[in-house]
Design a protein around this motif. Structure first.
Motif, mmCIF file in Angstrom:
data_model
loop_
_atom_site.group_PDB
_atom_site.id
_atom_site.type_symbol
_atom_site.label_atom_id
_atom_site.label_comp_id
_atom_site.label_asym_id
_atom_site.label_seq_id
_atom_site.Cartn_x
_atom_site.Cartn_y
_atom_site.Cartn_z
ATOM 1 N N ILE A 83 0.834 -1.201 0.000
ATOM 2 C CA ILE A 83 0.000 0.000 0.000
ATOM 3 C C ILE A 83 0.868 1.250 0.000
ATOM 4 O O ILE A 83 0.589 2.225 -0.712
ATOM 5 C CB ILE A 83 -0.954 -0.023 1.204
ATOM 6 N N CYS A 84 1.945 1.229 0.769
ATOM 7 C CA CYS A 84 2.847 2.386 0.800
ATOM 8 C C CYS A 84 3.507 2.609 -0.551
ATOM 9 O O CYS A 84 3.670 3.759 -0.998
ATOM 10 C CB CYS A 84 3.901 2.190 1.887
ATOM 11 N N LEU A 85 3.906 1.541 -1.223
ATOM 12 C CA LEU A 85 4.464 1.678 -2.565
ATOM 13 C C LEU A 85 3.472 2.367 -3.495
ATOM 14 O O LEU A 85 3.841 3.248 -4.283
ATOM 15 C CB LEU A 85 4.841 0.304 -3.129
ATOM 16 N N ALA A 86 2.209 1.952 -3.411
ATOM 17 C CA ALA A 86 1.181 2.557 -4.263
ATOM 18 C C ALA A 86 1.024 4.042 -3.957
ATOM 19 O O ALA A 86 0.912 4.874 -4.873
ATOM 20 C CB ALA A 86 -0.146 1.815 -4.076
ATOM 21 N N LEU A 87 1.014 4.408 -2.687
ATOM 22 C CA LEU A 87 0.867 5.814 -2.305
ATOM 23 C C LEU A 87 2.056 6.650 -2.773
ATOM 24 O O LEU A 87 1.911 7.819 -3.144
ATOM 25 C CB LEU A 87 0.718 5.927 -0.789
ATOM 26 N N ILE A 88 3.237 6.055 -2.776
ATOM 27 C CA ILE A 88 4.442 6.792 -3.153
ATOM 28 C C ILE A 88 4.494 7.055 -4.657
ATOM 29 O O ILE A 88 4.846 8.151 -5.104
ATOM 30 C CB ILE A 88 5.695 6.024 -2.692
ATOM 31 N N VAL A 89 4.134 6.061 -5.464
ATOM 32 C CA VAL A 89 4.311 6.210 -6.918
ATOM 33 C C VAL A 89 3.070 6.749 -7.619
ATOM 34 O O VAL A 89 3.154 7.139 -8.789
ATOM 35 C CB VAL A 89 4.709 4.856 -7.563
#
Length: 675
Positions: free
Chosen positions: A175-181
């Motif tokens: 989820i954090c990867l999605a929020l970052i990119v």
């Protein structure tokens, strides 16, 4: 974000996680999820947007959900789709329970004590075989239903307590990867997000779709096609893997037998180059994306077959081994690494500022939720590394394994949101890359066993990977300005709810019906893993390196690395070709080949998806030359996708009724590949 939207999403997530697993494993109907375009989410969205919501408005305006609420519910339901089907529930219980069964038959396992290289808590009943527990898991309860209270909870305590935290940490990192990119991809690079485009059309402008004749003609045509085709197949007692397909392999093989025998040695391509399955939704999504993307995907099988044929002629051994790797998997991994480096380069200013802000060292033009996502991602990565280290994996090896899993997730996300290919597979597993780079002695037997389990559970099937699911949810909620941080946080909450109900429900299904009803790969994976461990143990004993391997300190393992030269060449070759294509696309506007070709080729997913994308590319090209408006073509293709979804749901309902009445597995009618 209203309370009723969250409540609806929570109940829907619990339904997907429990009934979805039963549906996929017992009657084996079309998968509830199965890919990045889950039928259980998007068909109800169409029905709600076009029929139910307008009726609610007529009955009582307050009952009607706003577009923002529908977007939130859809986004949160997508997050729950990571759990059943080909996600966590399909893999973890089999990895925990089946090794003890195979250990009874495998002399090499017992001789090398292969199961001893993983902590006992990771395995059902500590890895000890007990007929009353293991046999019911494999074969079921024999008709005498076992209640939840009667399940062997004491034997499952270790695997649940061990693997669920790891699953939650990987989910948090995803989820954090999605929020970052998401913001760089959606606003700076302007990636198309085809799945979100389709869903957004029903959320943002349902009336325009409902009143358009072109949409209804396309949807009705595809639906009638599925009804007629499915009725014929049901009457004939056939259940083919691909229900709309033409295969010219046999006549070609008879005409050119020597050439066919040679090209057939290329896995997942050689004997498929003249096999043409058509999936209408994939054809439609090909019309949503750039021409070079759809063309490159469409040519993937032919390109893989040609490249493989050339390599075979030059004497290259074109093997594919799940754990030990091979030329194909290592090349694919190198291509993924190069793509990740290119993505980091394109967004370097954003990611650098974000990293600085995460460590409170300045940085600008980043949002608060992105900063926290970066911090949580670092914490999740550290937590996963610490858990693997506690399980006996040297921390540098553990960190490398975790980073490779996250690399797979971000690459699958990029492929999905840029191309619309909602069924994605990767050739490689993290453990194969680790072994190729370090060798068995430096990796260590315990690391091979533990990272092998992690690789299978969290990377063997990335088609229900969480990162692209969350990215499409974020894209859906962008117009409502709810805020990515809130959507990400609630996605995690809903996923926790889904996992909490899925674990007991899934174990109830497994012990009552047995896992042998399901497909074979997830059952065979534990056998592959511990056979590889036993073989590595035998090799280290024969070379008198076992004791030296066990005695290596964490950092000494890096110094003792003995990389496979084939791995280095394949990684470098895969990275070089992707880097070259990225450079060409930046320099030459007319360049027709996209680097995605080298990320997806050589997989079963492309075997069934490539021709549909080639057909979609041709349709879009012809329409452009004929002057057909893009909006008109897109509306037509939205109708095609809606008809596909309706056809799939119709055969799911019929199959469920048949199973309820007869108790027998019905014919499976696949509207989506892998479904």
């Amino acid at each position: 974000m209203t309370v009723r939207a969250i409540i609806l999403a929570a109940f829907g997530a619990a339904f997907i996680a429990t009934v979805g697993y039963f549906n996929d494993q017992v009657p084996r109907l079309n998968h509830f999820v199965g890919n990045q375009f889950p039928i259980v989410v998007f068909f109800p969205l169409i029905i709600f947007a076009l029929l139910i919501n307008p009726l609610l408005r007529r009955v009582k305006a307050r009952w009607m959900l706003s577009g923002a609420e529908i977007a939130v519910v859809t986004a949160l339901l997508l997050a729950a789709c990571n759990i059943p089907g080909s996600g966590f529930m399909r893999w973890w219980s089999r990895q925990a329970a089946l090794p003890a069964v195979s250990n009874l038959k495998e002399l090499s396992w017992r001789k090398s004590e292969a199961l001893s290289y993983v902590p006992a808590a990771l395995l059902l009943n500590g890895g000890r075989y007990e007929a009353s527990i293991n046999d019911s898991f494999v074969s079921g309860s024999g008709g005498a239903r076992v209640s939840l209270e009667q399940l062997p909870w004491r034997a499952w305590t270790g695997p649940i307590a061990s693997w669920v935290p790891v699953a939650l940490l990987f989910a948090g990192a995803s989820i954090c990867l999605a929020l970052i990119v998401h913001r760089p991809w959606s606003t700076q690079e302007r990636l198309p997000y085809p799945v979100a485009q389709f869903a957004g059309a029903f959320i943002n402008s349902p009336r325009a779709i409902f009143t358009n004749r072109l949409f209804w003609v396309a949807a009705a045509s595809i639906f009638v096609l599925h009804v007629a085709n499915g009725s014929y197949l049901w009457a004939m007692g056939q259940s083919p893997r691909d229900v709309l397909a033409w295969d010219f392999s046999a006549p070609f093989a008879q005409t050119f037998p020597a050439f066919w025998d040679m090209i057939s040695t290329v896995p997942w391509g050689g004997n498929s180059v003249l096999y043409f399955p058509i999936y209408p939704t994939l054809v439609a999504f090909a019309c949503f994306v750039a021409a070079d993307v759809s063309l490159s995907i469409g040519l993937s099988v032919a390109a893989w077959s040609l490249a493989g044929y050339v390599l075979v002629l030059t004497g290259v051994k074109f093997e594919w081994v799940a754990l030990e790797g091979g030329v194909g998997p290592w090349q694919s991994a190198g291509s993924c690494i190069a793509l990740a480096m290119a993505m980091a380069y394109f967004g370097r200013r954003h990611y650098w500022n974000l990293l600085r802000r995460a460590f409170c060292a300045g940085g600008k033009n980043v949002l608060g939720h992105e900063v926290w996502a970066a911090r949580v991602l670092l914490l999740c990565t550290a937590g996963l590394t610490a858990i693997l280290a506690a399980w006996g994996v040297a921390w540098p090896v553990a960190l490398l394994g975790v980073l490779l899993v996250l690399l797979a997730y971000i690459v699958v996300a990029r492929i999905t949101v840029e191309s619309g290919v909602f069924l994605v597979q990767l050739q490689w597993l993290p453990i194969a890359v680790v072994l190729g780079l370090l060798g068995a002695e430096a990796t260590g037997l315990r690391a091979i066993a533990v990272l092998g389990m992690v690789s299978f559970i969290f990377c063997a099937e990335v088609r229900e990977c969480l990162t692209p699911l969350v990215l499409n949810g974020l894209r859906l909620t962008d117009p409502s300005r709810i805020g990515g941080g809130r959507v990400g946080a609630m996605s995690m909450v809903v996923l926790v709810i889904a996992l909490a109900v899925a674990v007991p429900a899934g174990l109830w299904v497994d012990h009552n019906y047995g896992v042998q009803r399901g497909e074979g790969f997830s059952q065979a994976a534990p056998h592959y893993l511990f056979t590889a461990v036993a073989r590595a143990s035998g090799d280290l004993v024969a070379s008198r390196q076992l004791e030296a391997s066990d005695a290596l300190a964490p950092l000494e393992r890096l110094a003792a690395a003995n990389p496979d030269s084939r791995c280095l060449w394949a990684l470098a070759g895969g990275a070089a070709v992707v880097a070259a294509l990225v450079w060409l696309r930046l320099r030459l506007t007319w360049w027709p080949i996209h680097p995605i070709l080298f990320l997806v080729w050589g997989t079963w997913a492309m075997r069934v998806a490539a021709f549909s994308f080639l057909l979609g590319w041709a349709i879009k090209t012809v329409c452009a030359r004929m002057g057909v408006r893009v909006a008109t073509l897109r509306l037509l293709m939205i109708g095609v996708i809606a008809g596909d979804l309706a056809g799939g749901v119709a055969w799911m309902i019929l199959g469920a009724v048949y199973f309820a009445l007869t108790g027998e597995t019905p014919m499976r009618y696949h509207v989506f590949p892998g479904g």
